[in-house]
Design a protein around this motif. Sequence first.
Motif, PDB file in Angstrom:
ATOM      1  N   LEU A  25       0.743  -1.072   0.183  1.00 40.69           N
ATOM      2  CA  LEU A  25      -0.010   0.062  -0.042  1.00 40.69           C
ATOM      3  C   LEU A  25       0.712   1.423  -0.069  1.00 40.69           C
ATOM      4  O   LEU A  25       0.878   2.153  -0.732  1.00 40.69           O
ATOM      5  CB  LEU A  25      -0.806   0.063   1.432  1.00 40.69           C
ATOM      6  N   GLU A 119      -5.979  13.738  -3.099  1.00 37.17           N
ATOM      7  CA  GLU A 119      -5.868  12.485  -2.582  1.00 37.17           C
ATOM      8  C   GLU A 119      -7.378  12.234  -1.997  1.00 37.17           C
ATOM      9  O   GLU A 119      -7.868  11.216  -2.048  1.00 37.17           O
ATOM     10  CB  GLU A 119      -4.929  12.390  -1.721  1.00 37.17           C
ATOM     11  N   LEU A 123      -9.600   9.034  -2.284  1.00 40.42           N
ATOM     12  CA  LEU A 123      -9.952   8.243  -0.956  1.00 40.42           C
ATOM     13  C   LEU A 123     -11.572   8.070  -0.938  1.00 40.42           C
ATOM     14  O   LEU A 123     -11.908   7.036  -0.310  1.00 40.42           O
ATOM     15  CB  LEU A 123      -9.390   8.678   0.038  1.00 40.42           C
ATOM     16  N   ARG A 124     -12.076   8.961  -1.318  1.00 41.40           N
ATOM     17  CA  ARG A 124     -13.587   8.691  -1.629  1.00 41.40           C
ATOM     18  C   ARG A 124     -14.021   7.577  -2.250  1.00 41.40           C
ATOM     19  O   ARG A 124     -15.149   7.031  -2.226  1.00 41.40           O
ATOM     20  CB  ARG A 124     -14.304  10.048  -2.130  1.00 41.40           C
ATOM     21  N   GLN A 125     -13.328   6.993  -3.156  1.00 45.17           N
ATOM     22  CA  GLN A 125     -13.654   5.882  -4.025  1.00 45.17           C
ATOM     23  C   GLN A 125     -13.464   4.443  -3.198  1.00 45.17           C
ATOM     24  O   GLN A 125     -13.646   3.555  -3.870  1.00 45.17           O
ATOM     25  CB  GLN A 125     -12.869   6.140  -5.205  1.00 45.17           C
ATOM     26  N   VAL A 126     -12.743   4.702  -2.080  1.00 45.23           N
ATOM     27  CA  VAL A 126     -12.734   3.513  -1.410  1.00 45.23           C
ATOM     28  C   VAL A 126     -13.985   2.903  -1.084  1.00 45.23           C
ATOM     29  O   VAL A 126     -14.906   3.609  -0.355  1.00 45.23           O
ATOM     30  CB  VAL A 126     -11.914   3.741  -0.293  1.00 45.23           C
ATOM     31  N   GLY A 128     -16.202  -0.792   0.331  1.00 46.53           N
ATOM     32  CA  GLY A 128     -16.072  -1.760   1.396  1.00 46.53           C
ATOM     33  C   GLY A 128     -17.160  -1.632   2.515  1.00 46.53           C
ATOM     34  O   GLY A 128     -17.152  -1.945   3.609  1.00 46.53           O
TER      35      GLY A 128
END
Length: 155
Positions: A25, A119, A123-126, A128
């Motif tokens: 990562l 960024e 990160l908004r696209q993570v 789960g």
Amino acid sequence: MTTAPLPPDELATRLANVYNLVGPLYRRVLRKVEQAAPIEGLSVGVRAVLDLLRTRGPMTVPQLGRTQALSRQFVQRMVNDAAAQDLVEIAPNPDHRRSSLIRLTEVGDAAIMSVHAREHALLRQVGGELTAADVDACLRVLTQMLAAIDDVDVD
């Protein structure tokens, strides 16, 4: 799922799995930052300096180095690179004549804010369906791992 603390050997095995994920990562994030460097003109090292100055305010080169666990010489090169781009300025330190304060310029603040905005969009696209508790647990585990490493004496 049990809430009892893990025995040390089992904990060590499980934390090794965390390291196995954190390494790739970290390297992928570095690659993304380096690929975007032409956008903001920031190397990974300069970006790290700007991040610290943005969150903690003016610092000396030795303070920056200790905070990042990096050599003073490397941090000085990053500060010099940032100063050459007008991202930071070097100011007199009222507490120490020989160790100047490094602080963000308006250009540096705008550059690091641009990086953070880009960024944030990524990160908004993570997915789960992660919860605040999930993220809090992750932060707690990583903080404990970092503290344990910092406490280990290497001779």
